[in-house]
Structure formats: C-alpha cells, structure tokens
Motif scaffolding. Structure first.
Motif, PDB file in Angstrom:
ATOM      1  N   GLY A 291       0.817  -1.205   0.000  1.00 23.09           N
ATOM      2  CA  GLY A 291       0.000   0.000   0.000  1.00 23.09           C
ATOM      3  C   GLY A 291       0.851   1.255   0.000  1.00 23.09           C
ATOM      4  N   GLY A 292       0.296   2.325  -0.549  1.00 22.47           N
ATOM      5  CA  GLY A 292       1.007   3.590  -0.595  1.00 22.47           C
ATOM      6  C   GLY A 292       2.270   3.497  -1.434  1.00 22.47           C
ATOM      7  N   SER A 293       3.399   3.881  -0.832  1.00 15.54           N
ATOM      8  CA  SER A 293       4.668   3.872  -1.557  1.00 15.54           C
ATOM      9  C   SER A 293       5.207   2.467  -1.795  1.00 15.54           C
ATOM     10  CB  SER A 293       5.716   4.686  -0.784  1.00 15.54           C
ATOM     11  OG  SER A 293       5.910   4.136   0.514  1.00 15.54           O
TER      12      SER A 293
ATOM     13  N   SER B  96       4.438  -0.811  -3.444  1.00 19.13           N
ATOM     14  CA  SER B  96       3.526  -1.399  -4.436  1.00 19.13           C
ATOM     15  C   SER B  96       3.453  -2.917  -4.368  1.00 19.13           C
ATOM     16  CB  SER B  96       3.954  -0.995  -5.850  1.00 19.13           C
ATOM     17  OG  SER B  96       3.857   0.395  -6.008  1.00 19.13           O
TER      18      SER B  96
ATOM     19  N   LYS C 299      -0.438  -4.362  -4.606  1.00 23.69           N
ATOM     20  CA  LYS C 299      -1.140  -3.679  -3.512  1.00 23.69           C
ATOM     21  C   LYS C 299      -2.622  -3.492  -3.845  1.00 23.69           C
ATOM     22  CE  LYS C 299       0.009   1.031  -5.089  1.00 23.69           C
ATOM     23  NZ  LYS C 299       0.598   2.337  -4.707  1.00 23.69           N
ATOM     24  N   ASN C 300      -2.932  -3.239  -5.126  1.00 28.98           N
ATOM     25  CA  ASN C 300      -4.326  -3.057  -5.537  1.00 28.98           C
ATOM     26  C   ASN C 300      -5.093  -4.372  -5.508  1.00 28.98           C
ATOM     27  OD1 ASN C 300      -3.669  -0.382  -5.965  1.00 28.98           O
ATOM     28  ND2 ASN C 300      -3.405  -0.621  -8.173  1.00 28.98           N
TER      29      ASN C 300
ATOM     30  N   ARG D 228      -6.124  -1.356   6.105  1.00 25.69           N
ATOM     31  CA  ARG D 228      -6.237  -0.205   5.194  1.00 25.69           C
ATOM     32  C   ARG D 228      -7.415  -0.439   4.259  1.00 25.69           C
ATOM     33  NH1 ARG D 228      -3.972  -0.719  -0.060  1.00 25.69           N
ATOM     34  NH2 ARG D 228      -2.897  -2.710  -0.383  1.00 25.69           N
TER      35      ARG D 228
ATOM     36  N   ASP E 259      -7.757   1.891   1.577  1.00 24.92           N
ATOM     37  CA  ASP E 259      -7.391   2.617   0.371  1.00 24.92           C
ATOM     38  C   ASP E 259      -5.886   2.483   0.180  1.00 24.92           C
ATOM     39  OD1 ASP E 259      -6.385   4.291   2.331  1.00 24.92           O
ATOM     40  OD2 ASP E 259      -8.007   5.748   2.148  1.00 24.92           O
ATOM     41  N   ASP E 260      -5.366   3.222  -0.759  1.00 26.44           N
ATOM     42  CA  ASP E 260      -3.951   3.104  -1.110  1.00 26.44           C
ATOM     43  C   ASP E 260      -3.110   4.012  -0.216  1.00 26.44           C
ATOM     44  OD1 ASP E 260      -1.610   2.490  -2.378  1.00 26.44           O
ATOM     45  OD2 ASP E 260      -1.958   3.799  -4.093  1.00 26.44           O
ATOM     46  N   ARG E 261      -2.710   3.486   0.937  1.00 24.88           N
ATOM     47  CA  ARG E 261      -1.929   4.277   1.878  1.00 24.88           C
ATOM     48  C   ARG E 261      -0.825   3.423   2.491  1.00 24.88           C
ATOM     49  NH1 ARG E 261      -5.679   6.258   6.485  1.00 24.88           N
ATOM     50  NH2 ARG E 261      -7.125   6.545   4.732  1.00 24.88           N
ATOM     51  N   ASP E 262       0.187   4.093   3.028  1.00 19.31           N
ATOM     52  CA  ASP E 262       1.261   3.395   3.733  1.00 19.31           C
ATOM     53  C   ASP E 262       0.780   2.971   5.116  1.00 19.31           C
ATOM     54  OD1 ASP E 262       3.891   3.594   2.135  1.00 19.31           O
ATOM     55  OD2 ASP E 262       3.105   5.627   2.006  1.00 19.31           O
ATOM     56  N   VAL E 263       1.002   1.724   5.450  1.00 22.06           N
ATOM     57  CA  VAL E 263       0.749   1.218   6.807  1.00 22.06           C
ATOM     58  C   VAL E 263       1.979   0.406   7.194  1.00 22.06           C
ATOM     59  CG1 VAL E 263      -0.787  -0.075   8.322  1.00 22.06           C
ATOM     60  CG2 VAL E 263      -1.724   1.029   6.275  1.00 22.06           C
TER      61      VAL E 263
END
Length: 211
Positions: free
Chosen positions: A39-41, A43, A53-54, A78, A80-84
């Motif tokens: 997620g996020g940065s 992929s 990640k999607n 998460r 959505d598309d975020r860094d965790v």
C-alpha cells in the motif's frame, strides 16, 4: 407428481442452502482482521497491467462483504492506497484481539516464472489455531485456484513473529510472474473466487464440529 415426492425434491434442493446458512451462523460476532499487504509507496509485485497492492485490497474488500453479510465483525488495516507500517499492522491486530487475521498477498518469482503454487505462512511456534487456520486456507485456495499446494508452514515475517499469540496467516495464492496467473488476475471473477476461498476456510475454522 405425488406430493410426497415433491416434498422430498424440495428438501433436497433446499438442504444445501440451509446447511450454508447454518455454517455462516458460526461467523456471527467473530472478530476478523483483513490485512491487504503493501500500500502507498510500497507497491509489492508489479506487472505492466497489475499492481499487487491493488489486488490485495480488491480481494480484501470482496471478502469483507461476504463476512459482513454473515454478521462477522471485520476490520481492515487499510481501505485505500496508503502506507501502513508493519509495526502499525501488528498493533492493529492486537488492538482488537482478533479471532483470526489474514494478511492477503500475491506472490512473485522473477527468477522462476513457472512458479504457480499456493503459499500460506504462519508464525514459528504458532498457536494450534494458527496452524489449523493455515491448513484450512491452503486447502480452500488450492481448490479454488487449481494451483498446487506450495509452502505451508512457518516463516520469519515481522507480522507473524510479532503476533504469535493470534491465529494469523499470510497467504499468496497467485503469482504476478506467471503468464497464466497474470491473465486470470485481470478477471474480476478470479478475485471473487479467491475471496470465496478465504470465506469458506473461515466458515470451517469457526465450525465447532471441525475442531
């Protein structure tokens, strides 16, 4: 047609639905955490048309819908598309004291494009429930995907080793480096089947007659 025969036929037709409804009832109130990997940065694995990640999130959201309809209490690390971070994920698992945790991933082996097996990992020194959950998820994913069973056992991943007290697994049923899998994963029906496999495994996991 005799009424008795009609009644028997109706019962035969309805029985699978009744059994499924009863099985789903075992999920009511269970705390289940879904962890869409990356997620996020970050992929994860990528191809020209797919980003891991999607895919992880899409399957998690499908699975959440199935579980929510069965009245389970579902939480996602998460939506959505975020860094965790890995630390945040582990804290999240323990915050809710989950009855089951599934970290959803899709695999890649650039050095072995023929790799196509289902991999399911659990902590080293797992709880008996973590081991049972891993076995059930592996079995259901193999049935749903048609891919052979691959790794099934402990792995030294941060979220696993720091959640040994929980029933937790990491699962990777498809490869983004396998030509056939890449085509399959572009079809939403494939993602539905994957979500259903996790769902069926959780039904069995919480079935008291299966313990």
């Amino acid at each position: 047609m005799p009424k008795k025969l009609i009644s028997i036929l109706l019962l035969v037709c309805l029985l699978p639905c009744l059994l499924l409804a009863e099985a789903k009832a075992n999920l009511k109130g269970k705390i289940i955490i879904l962890d869409p990997g990356h997620g996020g940065s970050d992929s994860g694995a990528t191809t020209a048309k797919l980003i891991e990640k999607n895919l992880n999130l899409e399957v998690a959201l499908r699975l959440e819908k199935l579980l929510t309809e069965a009245k389970a209490a579902v939480y996602l690390t998460r939506r959505d598309d975020r860094d965790v971070s890995l630390v945040e994920r582990v804290r999240f698992f323990h915050k809710y004291q989950a009855d089951a945790v599934i970290s959803l991933h899709h695999n890649a082996k650039p050095y072995d494009p023929a790799a196509d097996e289902v991999a399911v990992y659990r902590p080293s020194f797992p709880t008996p429930e973590a081991k049972r959950l891993a076995n059930l998820i592996s079995s259901e994913l193999v049935k749903a995907t048609g891919n052979p069973r691959g790794a099934l056992g402990p792995a030294n991943y941060y979220i696993l080793e720091n959640s040994r007290d929980l029933p937790i697994v990491i699962a990777e049923p498809y490869y983004l480096t396998h030509e056939k899998h890449i085509k399959l994963l572009q079809d939403s029906a494939t993602l539905d089947l994957e979500a259903e496999a996790y769902f069926n495994a959780l039904i069995l996991f919480f079935d008291p007659t299966e313990r």
